[in-house]
Design a protein around this motif. Structure first.
Motif, PDB file in Angstrom:
ATOM      1  N   THR A 191       0.834  -1.201   0.000  1.00 36.61           N
ATOM      2  CA  THR A 191       0.000   0.000   0.000  1.00 36.61           C
ATOM      3  C   THR A 191       0.876   1.261   0.000  1.00 36.61           C
ATOM      4  O   THR A 191       0.594   2.218  -0.733  1.00 36.61           O
ATOM      5  N   THR A 212      -4.267  -3.465   4.663  1.00 36.01           N
ATOM      6  CA  THR A 212      -5.356  -3.556   3.682  1.00 36.01           C
ATOM      7  C   THR A 212      -6.325  -4.690   4.020  1.00 36.01           C
ATOM      8  O   THR A 212      -5.891  -5.770   4.406  1.00 36.01           O
ATOM      9  N   ASP A 245      -4.448  -3.074  -5.405  1.00 38.58           N
ATOM     10  CA  ASP A 245      -4.011  -3.341  -4.036  1.00 38.58           C
ATOM     11  C   ASP A 245      -4.917  -4.422  -3.434  1.00 38.58           C
ATOM     12  O   ASP A 245      -6.101  -4.511  -3.782  1.00 38.58           O
TER      13      ASP A 245
HETATM   14 MG   LIG Z   1      -1.790  -2.995   2.223  1.00 37.91          MG
END
Ligand SMILES: [Mg+2]
Ligand SMILES: Nc1nc2c(ncn2[C@@H]2O[C@H](COP(=O)(O)OP(=O)(O)OP(=O)(O)O)[C@@H](O)[C@H]2O)c(=O)[nH]1
Length: 474
Positions: free
Chosen positions: A36, A102, A136
């Motif tokens: 990320t 994430t 992502d």
């Molecule tokens: Mg991440």
């Protein structure tokens, strides 16, 4: 002459459409590797690239040909947009913090307009467009990739091997005993006894969680959604566990009844494989052109010999799964066409610059074999030590009468400016004994105060951009 102008503009329009190019970049890495942060910096560097010279090694920028770049909405509307603004806001806030880990998939598209370089094309049109797509996702989900090619029995055998290891035993012994004593041939009514299976599956998941918390290993026996279920939390699709009884594993499973415990578990595993893992990788790998694999070598160097071996094995199995070899099963499944692969060790800002070569060399040892195989298949492979967001600057100090290159940043706890020497980064693999004697300490720095109107400080992001997408700006 107006017909001539019209025709010329139509021709230019057609050429433009022909030149409207896409490049899809896959960012691969285990949880915490820095995906990320990398995507945030990648977008940030591109958005600031036009008219700036901070990306020396990124040719379109150096040559002053990158005219405009902006974030654009992607065509796959069912995928949420990557929260670039949220990430950049937290990194550049007065009290800065890194973006959170994430929890689901998201995508960013960056559109660039640039001056055409190619001698022939430039006679037809001055400018062209490139759309860069980047995705992502939670690193834990990547662990599922090798499961695509394993049957329930094969997966169970692998789990048994993992769970029996000395390192894991203390965490799994309770659930291990329960699972190995289970009557796998008992016929059950899923509606009535499904809950019992669910409870056992939960116990198995909890044991894995405890083990992961202690070791931060990434061994492949863990289905990624067990650790990070996303929207699948508490769904029956995750209510299964491996068969870890050697006696049962030695049997022919054809003889089990369709409603036996074993067959129910097998069906759930197959469902998980078909409806959860496969669509994720289908979405993820389809049309991937370029790939960057991020490895947190810094974290590995701070762990121990066993963690190093675990990571090495995990990475090898993951990369073997990727689409490089011609006879590769993943290629048959998803037919992606990756022609460039970068393997990068992240967080190089925690290491003095004169040791980046050692850091890169140490990381190369983790991936040597697989790198050679992939390169042999005609994929352009490059390795590099990078930092998506540099939290330090190099400084020279004197130590015992000698000049020593260190890194200076803000102490993670006190916020005071500190100079740090992490120790000597090994450039080669280490024996168990050498691991024991290794004294290394990469204390992380706090994020410095960053100006939201400037591009993010980084290490070699320009080289990464050049390698991954530079050739598309022709
Ligand atoms: Mg991440
Ligand atoms: N010093 C430094 N730390 C970094 C850098 N990139 C990432 N980190 C650290 O690594 C942590 C994890 O980075 P993420 O980008 O969230 O990792 P991820 O791969 O997206 O992890 P998941 O979302 O859990 O899969 C961050 O919170 C930072 O503490 C970097 O360039 N420099």
């Amino acid at each position: 002459m107006s017909w001539y102008k019209n025709a010329k503009s139509k021709a230019e329009h057609l050429v433009q459409r022909g030149l409207d190019k896409h490049v899809r970049v896959a960012v691969t890495g285990l949880s915490g590797a820095g995906k990320t942060a990398f995507i945030t910096s990648f977008i940030n560097q591109l958005l600031y690239a036009p008219g700036e010279e901070h990306l020396t090694f990124f040719a379109p920028c150096r040559e002053g040909r990158l005219l405009v770049s902006k974030l654009a909405l992607h065509e796959q509307l069912h995928i949420p947009a990557f929260d670039y603004l949220g990430s950049i806001k937290s990194i550049t806030a007065e009290d800065p913090s890194w973006p959170a880990s994430t929890r689901s998939t998201s995508q960013a598209n960056i559109q660039c307009r640039f001056m055409v370089k190619d001698k022939w094309l430039s006679q037809l049109t001055e400018n062209s467009f490139l759309t860069i797509e980047i995705l992502d996702y939670p690193g834990e989900w990547l662990l599922d990739l090798p499961l695509l090619s394993l049957s329930f029995k094969e997966w169970s055998q692998l789990c048994l091997q993992y769970l029996e290891s000395e390192r894991r035993k203390p965490f799994v012994s309770n659930v291990f005993d329960k699972l190995s004593q289970l009557q796998y041939n008992n016929v059950i009514d899923e509606a009535e006894q499904g809950e019992q299976l669910g409870e056992l599956a939960n116990e198995y998941k909890n044991a894995l969680h405890d083990y992961r918390k202690s070791y931060n290993d990434f061994s492949l026996a863990l289905p990624g959604r067990f650790l990070l279920p996303g929207e699948l939390k508490d769904s029956p699709a995750l209510s299964f566990f491996p068969v870890i009884s050697p006696d049962i594993l030695n049997l022919d499973w054809e003889q089990f009844e369709s409603h036996s415990v074993l067959k129910v578990l097998e069906r759930r595993y197959n469902y998980y494989q078909k409806h959860i893992i496969r669509p994720f990788f289908e979405e993820y790998f389809s049309k991937v052109d370029r790939q960057i694999v991020l490895l947190d070598t810094i974290a590995v160097l701070q762990s121990d010999y066993d963690s190093y071996q675990d990571l090495k094995e995990t990475i090898e199995r993951l990369l073997v799964g990727f689409s490089y070899g011609r006879s590769n099963w993943l290629k048959r499944l998803f037919s992606p066409s990756i022609d460039k692969l970068m393997i990068a060790t992240t967080k190089a800002d925690l290491v003095p610059p004169d040791q980046h070569a050692s850091l890169e060399s140490f990381m190369q040892k983790i991936v040597t074999q697989i790198k050679n195989e992939i390169g042999y298949d005609g994929v352009d492979v490059e390795t590099m030590a990078i930092a998506s967001v540099a939290t330090s600057v190099p400084v020279t100090t004197e130590h015992n009468g000698e000049q020593l290159l260190c890194v200076k940043g803000l102490d993670d706890k006190s916020g005071e400016s500190v100079i740090h020497y992490p120790g000597k980064v090994p450039a080669k693999t280490l024996s168990r004994e050498e691991w024991r004697r290794l004294t290394i300490d990469f204390s992380p720095f706090a994020l410095p105060e960053l100006n939201p109107d400037d591009s993010l400080p980084h290490i070699r992001m320009d080289k990464v951009l050049q390698f991954l997408i530079g050739d598309k700006f022709v």
